[in-house]
Scaffold this active site. Structure first.
Site, PDB file in Angstrom:
ATOM      1  N   LYS A 129     -27.442 -30.283 -31.631  1.00  0.00           N
ATOM      2  CA  LYS A 129     -26.794 -29.434 -32.637  1.00  0.00           C
ATOM      3  C   LYS A 129     -25.289 -29.738 -32.712  1.00  0.00           C
ATOM      4  CE  LYS A 129     -30.670 -27.814 -33.853  1.00  0.00           C
ATOM      5  NZ  LYS A 129     -31.657 -27.253 -33.070  1.00  0.00           N
TER       6      LYS A 129
HETATM    7  C1  LIG Z   1     -32.942 -26.455 -33.084  1.00  0.00           C
HETATM    8  C2  LIG Z   1     -33.659 -25.570 -34.025  1.00  0.00           C
HETATM    9  C3  LIG Z   1     -34.380 -24.460 -33.584  1.00  0.00           C
HETATM   10  C4  LIG Z   1     -34.662 -24.160 -32.143  1.00  0.00           C
HETATM   11  O1  LIG Z   1     -33.565 -24.076 -31.345  1.00  0.00           O
HETATM   12  P1  LIG Z   1     -33.750 -24.283 -29.751  1.00  0.00           P
HETATM   13  O2  LIG Z   1     -32.389 -24.017 -29.235  1.00  0.00           O
HETATM   14  O3  LIG Z   1     -34.205 -25.687 -29.556  1.00  0.00           O
HETATM   15  O4  LIG Z   1     -34.737 -23.286 -29.291  1.00  0.00           O
HETATM   16  C5  LIG Z   1     -34.943 -23.628 -34.527  1.00  0.00           C
HETATM   17  N1  LIG Z   1     -34.814 -23.868 -35.835  1.00  0.00           N
HETATM   18  C6  LIG Z   1     -34.152 -24.936 -36.300  1.00  0.00           C
HETATM   19  C7  LIG Z   1     -34.034 -25.126 -37.771  1.00  0.00           C
HETATM   20  C8  LIG Z   1     -33.564 -25.833 -35.414  1.00  0.00           C
HETATM   21  O5  LIG Z   1     -32.918 -26.901 -35.890  1.00  0.00           O
END
Ligand SMILES: *Cc1c(COP(=O)(O)O)cnc(C)c1O
Length: 372
Positions: A183
């Protein structure tokens, strides 16, 4: 031949690494002062709204649904084009996922289709801001208020994105962010939830740690079923270091996205049949730079041929409703045709903070070879 260029890579600076080492030496390595400091910083950024951190972005959404009292018999509307976590949390709380097809241009949930999917059992909407591009926030909240629905914004990809100049998360209902490794800012794994008031924040704390409420120095009580979802100070120290770079990260990603458009040129779509993302430099944090491939090449073939040229390409995402778990619930091919077409051909080109314009040019040159 040049080095392999991954589609994403985190950048952790030396000051952040030093602060993690400090935590490791401090004798307190689980949730503690760093978590509190991180939550305070995030809350300030989100306009003073309450914020709580967690060990994933997934559990933040599950907890938001629990706080909203959503469970068996309730329907929650979401998009089929997301990481499967978005729909899994609906099942996790015992509610029924209802998908609404996407808009082919933004690749986000189509709000007309959301309205059409509302029934007397609908309790909430989980919109996803794919690649960090928000939906029409005015329209989203107009629909929610007209039908008395809660909103759990899956803003996992949208930290640093804005709407009418305000950060995503600084307004609205529940807003969930992920700090997973890929992210825009990361804690290695983690997430945060922006809430509406102190009462919801207290509930978030309970669900985060076994449903426990503390009173005095030795009194504890348990009155709801919670889990084990707390962020550690190690993760929060990474988050604090990353958060300090948020503006620089967002600016760099916008610069790289502009360079993609400039390098590909205005004839690229007509020449190759590939569809570029909407040119949004006002709101989007450019978490991903995604193109939808023409039907004449398979995604697997494109990815393999880019890899031969030392370029990593990501896939975000396969339509959720076509996974076995969801097919077993009655979903099938043909139900969400836009999501199925986009979900088959969408790819994510390299996009990360430490990338430079030369990397963009290399990617574009490889893509021209593969697609022309
Ligand atoms: C990364 C992501 C998640 C999940 O996040 P985690 O921290 O991996 O649990 C959920 N929705 C979207 C759109 C994502 O990109």
């Amino acid at each position: 031949m040049s080095n392999f260029l991954p589609f994403s890579r985190p950048t952790i600076d030396e000051a952040t690494i030093a602060s993690v080492a400090d935590v490791l030496r401090s004798g307190w390595i689980t949730s503690g002062p760093k978590v509190q400091e991180f939550e305070k910083k995030l809350s300030k950024y989100f306009g003073g709204r309450p914020v709580r951190t967690f060990n994933s972005g997934t559990c933040t959404m599950e907890i938001a649904l629990r706080i909203a009292g959503i469970g068996a018999g309730d329907e929650v509307i979401t998009t089929p084009i997301s990481w499967v976590a978005t729909a899994n949390v609906i099942l996790e709380v015992g509610a029924t996922p209802v998908f609404a097809d996407i808009d082919p241009v933004t690749r986000n949930i189509d709000l007309d289709k959301v309205e059409a999917a509302i029934t007397p059992r609908t309790k909430a909407i989980i919109p996803v801001y794919l690649a960090g591009k928000p939906v029409d926030m005015g329209r989203l909240y107009a629909i929610a208020s007209q039908h008395k629905l809660r909103v759990v914004e899956d803003a996992a990809q949208a930290i640093g994105s804005t709407w009418k100049g305000k950060p995503i998360g600084s307004f609205g209902d529940f807003v969930s962010f992920s700090f997973q490794a890929n992210k825009n800012i990361t804690t290695s794994e983690g997430g945060c939830l922006v809430l509406n008031n102190a009462e919801e924040a207290a509930l978030a704390e309970k669900y985060r740690l076994q449903g426990v409420t503390r009173s005095g120095w030795d009194g504890i009580e348990v009155d709801v079923l919670g889990g084990k979802f707390n962020m550690t100070d190690i993760a929060a120290a990474i988050g604090l270091g990353q958060f300090a770079q948020l503006n620089a990260i967002t600016e760099q990603r916008r610069k790289l996205a502009r360079h993609y458009f400039a390098t590909l040129g205005k004839d690229f779509q007509a020449q190759t049949g590939a569809q570029l993302p909407p040119k949004d430099f006002e709101n989007t944090n450019w978490h991903l730079f995604q193109i939808v491939l023409p039907e004449r090449i398979t995604r697997a073939d494109f990815m393999a041929r880019m890899k031969d040229r030392n370029i990593g390409v990501g896939y975000h995402y396969a339509p959720i409703h076509l996974f076995k778990l969801y097919r077993a619930l009655g979903f099938k091919e043909g139900m969400f045709p836009v999501a199925e077409r986009v979900g088959r051909q969408i790819v994510s080109l390299p996009m990360f903070y430490a990338m430079n314009e030369g990397d963009v040019e290399r990617t574009c040159a490889a893509m021209r070879e593969v697609l022309m």
